[in-house]
Design a protein around this motif. Sequence first.
Motif, PDB file in Angstrom:
ATOM      1  N   THR A 170      45.101  50.355  35.603  1.00 28.94           N
ATOM      2  CA  THR A 170      46.439  50.419  36.177  1.00 28.94           C
ATOM      3  C   THR A 170      46.404  50.986  37.588  1.00 28.94           C
ATOM      4  OG1 THR A 170      47.248  50.860  33.962  1.00 28.94           O
ATOM      5  CG2 THR A 170      48.790  51.205  35.767  1.00 28.94           C
ATOM      6  N   ALA A 171      45.715  52.104  37.756  1.00 28.41           N
ATOM      7  CA  ALA A 171      45.640  52.737  39.067  1.00 28.41           C
ATOM      8  C   ALA A 171      44.935  51.825  40.060  1.00 28.41           C
ATOM      9  CB  ALA A 171      44.907  54.071  38.960  1.00 28.41           C
ATOM     10  N   CYS A 172      43.871  51.214  39.616  1.00 29.21           N
ATOM     11  CA  CYS A 172      43.104  50.328  40.486  1.00 29.21           C
ATOM     12  C   CYS A 172      43.969  49.163  40.948  1.00 29.21           C
ATOM     13  CB  CYS A 172      41.870  49.820  39.748  1.00 29.21           C
ATOM     14  SG  CYS A 172      40.801  48.771  40.748  1.00 29.21           S
ATOM     15  N   ASN A 173      44.704  48.560  40.034  1.00 28.92           N
ATOM     16  CA  ASN A 173      45.568  47.444  40.384  1.00 28.92           C
ATOM     17  C   ASN A 173      46.607  47.847  41.412  1.00 28.92           C
ATOM     18  OD1 ASN A 173      44.145  46.012  38.543  1.00 28.92           O
ATOM     19  ND2 ASN A 173      45.813  45.784  37.074  1.00 28.92           N
ATOM     20  N   GLN A 207      38.765  43.782  46.899  1.00 27.76           N
ATOM     21  CA  GLN A 207      38.004  44.955  46.484  1.00 27.76           C
ATOM     22  C   GLN A 207      37.681  44.910  44.999  1.00 27.76           C
ATOM     23  OE1 GLN A 207      40.920  47.831  48.112  1.00 27.76           O
ATOM     24  NE2 GLN A 207      39.183  48.872  49.012  1.00 27.76           N
ATOM     25  N   ARG A 208      38.677  44.455  44.217  1.00 31.43           N
ATOM     26  CA  ARG A 208      38.487  44.428  42.771  1.00 31.43           C
ATOM     27  C   ARG A 208      37.542  43.306  42.356  1.00 31.43           C
ATOM     28  NH1 ARG A 208      44.494  44.099  41.914  1.00 31.43           N
ATOM     29  NH2 ARG A 208      43.991  43.360  39.852  1.00 31.43           N
ATOM     30  N   THR A 209      37.649  42.164  43.042  1.00 29.96           N
ATOM     31  CA  THR A 209      36.724  41.061  42.741  1.00 29.96           C
ATOM     32  C   THR A 209      35.296  41.514  43.002  1.00 29.96           C
ATOM     33  OG1 THR A 209      38.393  39.441  43.394  1.00 29.96           O
ATOM     34  CG2 THR A 209      36.114  38.672  43.280  1.00 29.96           C
ATOM     35  N   VAL A 266      30.127  32.683  35.214  1.00 29.14           N
ATOM     36  CA  VAL A 266      31.574  32.880  35.070  1.00 29.14           C
ATOM     37  C   VAL A 266      32.356  31.978  36.021  1.00 29.14           C
ATOM     38  CG1 VAL A 266      31.364  35.286  34.339  1.00 29.14           C
ATOM     39  CG2 VAL A 266      31.598  34.757  36.766  1.00 29.14           C
ATOM     40  N   THR A 267      33.565  31.669  35.640  1.00 30.15           N
ATOM     41  CA  THR A 267      34.446  30.877  36.487  1.00 30.15           C
ATOM     42  C   THR A 267      35.415  31.803  37.218  1.00 30.15           C
ATOM     43  OG1 THR A 267      36.049  30.676  34.701  1.00 30.15           O
ATOM     44  CG2 THR A 267      34.383  28.943  34.870  1.00 30.15           C
ATOM     45  N   GLN A 268      36.040  31.285  38.262  1.00 29.94           N
ATOM     46  CA  GLN A 268      37.053  32.068  38.967  1.00 29.94           C
ATOM     47  C   GLN A 268      38.241  32.338  38.059  1.00 29.94           C
ATOM     48  OE1 GLN A 268      37.909  30.179  42.698  1.00 29.94           O
ATOM     49  NE2 GLN A 268      35.767  29.718  43.007  1.00 29.94           N
ATOM     50  N   GLU A 269      38.490  31.395  37.170  1.00 34.39           N
ATOM     51  CA  GLU A 269      39.565  31.549  36.190  1.00 34.39           C
ATOM     52  C   GLU A 269      39.318  32.784  35.318  1.00 34.39           C
ATOM     53  OE1 GLU A 269      41.328  28.154  34.848  1.00 34.39           O
ATOM     54  OE2 GLU A 269      42.920  29.597  34.447  1.00 34.39           O
ATOM     55  N   VAL A 313      45.214  38.777  37.628  1.00 39.30           N
ATOM     56  CA  VAL A 313      45.833  38.230  38.840  1.00 39.30           C
ATOM     57  C   VAL A 313      45.871  36.704  38.746  1.00 39.30           C
ATOM     58  CG1 VAL A 313      45.048  40.144  40.264  1.00 39.30           C
ATOM     59  CG2 VAL A 313      43.654  38.076  40.101  1.00 39.30           C
ATOM     60  N   ARG A 314      46.560  36.082  39.691  1.00 39.90           N
ATOM     61  CA  ARG A 314      46.621  34.630  39.691  1.00 39.90           C
ATOM     62  C   ARG A 314      45.289  34.034  40.135  1.00 39.90           C
ATOM     63  NH1 ARG A 314      51.692  33.819  43.185  1.00 39.90           N
ATOM     64  NH2 ARG A 314      51.314  36.036  43.398  1.00 39.90           N
ATOM     65  N   ARG A 315      44.960  32.900  39.578  1.00 40.92           N
ATOM     66  CA  ARG A 315      43.690  32.249  39.887  1.00 40.92           C
ATOM     67  C   ARG A 315      43.587  31.928  41.377  1.00 40.92           C
ATOM     68  NH1 ARG A 315      41.076  27.781  40.788  1.00 40.92           N
ATOM     69  NH2 ARG A 315      39.178  27.268  39.653  1.00 40.92           N
ATOM     70  N   THR A 316      44.721  31.584  41.990  1.00 44.00           N
ATOM     71  CA  THR A 316      44.697  31.223  43.406  1.00 44.00           C
ATOM     72  C   THR A 316      44.285  32.412  44.285  1.00 44.00           C
ATOM     73  OG1 THR A 316      47.084  31.590  43.407  1.00 44.00           O
ATOM     74  CG2 THR A 316      46.341  29.321  43.321  1.00 44.00           C
ATOM     75  N   SER A 317      44.625  33.636  43.853  1.00 43.85           N
ATOM     76  CA  SER A 317      44.209  34.817  44.611  1.00 43.85           C
ATOM     77  C   SER A 317      42.702  34.943  44.592  1.00 43.85           C
ATOM     78  CB  SER A 317      44.809  36.094  43.997  1.00 43.85           C
ATOM     79  OG  SER A 317      46.176  35.932  43.771  1.00 43.85           O
ATOM     80  N   VAL A 318      42.107  34.728  43.410  1.00 46.56           N
ATOM     81  CA  VAL A 318      40.655  34.812  43.273  1.00 46.56           C
ATOM     82  C   VAL A 318      39.982  33.693  44.067  1.00 46.56           C
ATOM     83  CG1 VAL A 318      38.727  34.685  41.640  1.00 46.56           C
ATOM     84  CG2 VAL A 318      40.783  35.960  41.042  1.00 46.56           C
ATOM     85  N   THR A 319      40.561  32.515  44.036  1.00 53.08           N
ATOM     86  CA  THR A 319      39.992  31.391  44.781  1.00 53.08           C
ATOM     87  C   THR A 319      39.919  31.704  46.272  1.00 53.08           C
ATOM     88  OG1 THR A 319      40.903  29.850  43.171  1.00 53.08           O
ATOM     89  CG2 THR A 319      40.223  28.924  45.273  1.00 53.08           C
TER      90      THR A 319
END
Length: 113
Positions: free
Chosen positions: A5-8, A15-17, A34-37, A45-51
Amino acid sequence: MQQTTACNAVHTVEQRTCKWLVRMCDLVGTELPVTQEFLAQMMGVRRTSVTGVASQLQKEGLISYSRGNISILDMNLLQRRACECHRTVRELYAAEFDDTERTALPFRPSTCR
Ligand SMILES: [Zn+2]
């Protein structure tokens, strides 16, 4: 749970990725099946953010990815980009429940090391 929670709240998706990639690299090596999904689901988070983050990291030569696989190319740079919440669980936990500390929360990222 509290750590997440704090990290988010205080750290960027990038940073989290990086943190998750470093962590998984410790476990299974530089070839991550692993996949981005999957990363997106793990961080909530949303997949588009990771992409977006993954494509930036690939452009800078930190990782390379293909379908269902991420390769770590530069572990040192990745570690430098990652937030280090796993080392400061107690500190972040205290911040969540201490009212004096809570007012200082916007400045947490710089003290999270
Ligand atoms: Zn963090």
